[in-house]
Enzyme design. Sequence first.
Site, PDB file in Angstrom:
ATOM      1  N   ASP A 201       0.633  -1.263  -0.160  1.00 17.71           N
ATOM      2  CA  ASP A 201      -0.240   0.211  -0.515  1.00 17.71           C
ATOM      3  C   ASP A 201       0.692   1.125  -0.289  1.00 17.71           C
ATOM      4  O   ASP A 201       2.090   1.112   1.002  1.00 17.71           O
ATOM      5  CB  ASP A 201      -0.766  -0.384   1.374  1.00 17.71           C
ATOM      6  CG  ASP A 201      -1.807   0.692   1.457  1.00 17.71           C
ATOM      7  OD1 ASP A 201      -2.469   0.923   0.103  1.00 17.71           O
ATOM      8  OD2 ASP A 201      -2.164   1.914   2.365  1.00 17.71           O
ATOM      9  N   GLU A 275       1.920  -0.533  -4.908  1.00 22.61           N
ATOM     10  CA  GLU A 275       0.855   0.570  -5.706  1.00 22.61           C
ATOM     11  C   GLU A 275       1.967   2.000  -5.710  1.00 22.61           C
ATOM     12  O   GLU A 275       1.354   2.486  -4.150  1.00 22.61           O
ATOM     13  CB  GLU A 275      -0.455   0.423  -4.040  1.00 22.61           C
ATOM     14  CG  GLU A 275      -1.691   1.466  -4.846  1.00 22.61           C
ATOM     15  CD  GLU A 275      -1.780   2.447  -3.307  1.00 22.61           C
ATOM     16  OE1 GLU A 275      -3.041   3.220  -4.159  1.00 22.61           O
ATOM     17  OE2 GLU A 275      -1.230   2.867  -2.780  1.00 22.61           O
TER      18      GLU A 275
HETATM   19  C1  NOJ Z   1      -4.665   3.414  -1.072  1.00 22.91           C
HETATM   20  C2  NOJ Z   1      -5.642   2.379  -0.336  1.00 22.91           C
HETATM   21  O1  NOJ Z   1      -5.444   1.248  -1.634  1.00 22.91           O
HETATM   22  C3  NOJ Z   1      -6.484   3.034   0.077  1.00 22.91           C
HETATM   23  O2  NOJ Z   1      -7.949   2.279  -0.488  1.00 22.91           O
HETATM   24  C4  NOJ Z   1      -6.619   3.619   1.497  1.00 22.91           C
HETATM   25  O3  NOJ Z   1      -7.261   4.175   1.611  1.00 22.91           O
HETATM   26  C5  NOJ Z   1      -5.249   3.739   1.020  1.00 22.91           C
HETATM   27  N1  NOJ Z   1      -4.043   3.592   0.368  1.00 22.91           N
HETATM   28  C6  NOJ Z   1      -4.400   4.493   2.664  1.00 22.91           C
HETATM   29  O4  NOJ Z   1      -3.947   3.925   3.118  1.00 22.91           O
END
Ligand code: NOJ
Length: 535
Positions: A201, A275
Amino acid sequence: MNKAPWWKEATIYQIYPRSFFDSNGDGEGDLPGITSHLDYVKQLGVDAIWLSPFYTSPNKDGGYDVADPRDVDPRFGNLDDAKQLISVAHSLGLRVIADIVPNHFSDQHHWFQEALKAEKGSPERARFHFYDANPDGTPPNNWISLFGGPSWTQVEDGQFYLHLFDSSQPDLNWENPEVNDDFEKTLRFWIDLGVDGFRIDVAHGLVKEDVLKNHPDPQGLSNALRLDVDMEPEIRNALLQTVPYFDRQGVHEIYRKWRKLFDSYGDREIMAVAEAWVHPPVNATRYVRADELHQVFNFDLLTAEFQSDVLFDVIDRSIKLNETVNALPTWALSNHDSPRVASRIGAEEARALALFVFGLPGSAYIFAGQELGLPDGVLADSDRQDPSFFRTKGEIKGRDGARVPLPWNGDTAPFGFTTGKPWLPIAQSWKEFSVENEKLDPKSSLHLYRTALVLRKQHMQGAGNIQWLESPMHGVQSKSLLAYRRGSVTVVMNLSVEPQACEVEGKLLVASSGVVDAHNGKKVIPARSCTWFLA
Ligand code: NOJ
């Protein structure tokens, strides 16, 4: 000959645990609910599941606010349930990818609780980003939260802490070696429990620079409500390039260390996907250099319009950029943070585009419910739970629409998802999308996905690169048709609202909608559809 690692061209099914299947009637999905439906996932034809966070969490941000990264939140079950899930998945031949959240913890994590009690300058505070207020009492800088509002919150003794997301998600200080040590412990914990990989993440956000400087505001950081996918692309891209908290060189050092850790598990072939929202797109390839991570998400298809020039550019660029680092691209049409593809571009278009990308080299990610053609749920403001809704005082509706639970069976909502009250309401009109309904309908989206994924395995996985085809009717990649050949399969997508005749050889393998007629030796591709032909 060496076999390609399992993740190289995998199809990966993203499960948002809260919305998949509720086994205990509390209205929220859970781990035993997932385990009991893994046969459905297997039958879909995917290679792996990615589980969005299920760790101990006050759930202010759908579990991306982690209070204990090495335990399961009671709402989802316990560690034994996690072990059981992994073991059943493995027995079905499915790999398991866990979602790890290294940019921030929940404010309920014991580290942050200790930091609140500790003094300024203490080792407890040094795990986060605590700073004094400016002499006029304002926060240390002008950075904004991705969920809206300032990215600083003040504590009792006057110091501020940094949170790029909700105020309940304090950012960790990755310059502190304790932080990396703790995360390596977490990675090993889950690998030892059996997981096969990680989705990382906010992988681009761990390292912050110039924390005591204001951002120069190239295109209006101070006027923006928040920094996120919904922003004007030009403004977002300008910001992504200039904010000193994303895509810093230092993040790559972290992933080089982690890669060594993953590789130390040898033939377990542990993988990680980043990500990373970065700009320009070439920067994404840095995350997948040979000594870093295995994959990086390409988010372009989450926002791309259903237009041939746009799709051609996005797909071609991603393939070529990944080639420069000897990696393969990833394709995702939906996820838990974005509007569902069927709502964004239309139901027929979503089927066509899915079939088009399933033929491409690289890994395809499917967000649970996408295979059913689910649209976004229509919600009242009183149902909403996303922190971005609250932090923007309702101006931004947030991501709950994509997170409405799945309809499984029966005639009335909530269609078998729960025996209780679902955490987000499921519309009665979703009966047509239920798994039970779609299983019976050969024209359903579920049937299309199942057929396509079998063919993807047979003909596409490992079949090398694509060759874009000239469209005989309209010249190269016309406005109407987009076509490529891969191995012995030709994939043609008609993006126009009219059927299009084209000269393409081979027998029909699968079509996203309608029947493909042959007239004068030509194939007629229905409007807004995609077809695979086998030479
Ligand atoms: C990306 C995640 O996919 C999302 O759902 C989240 O709110 C943010 N990162 C913060 O962790």
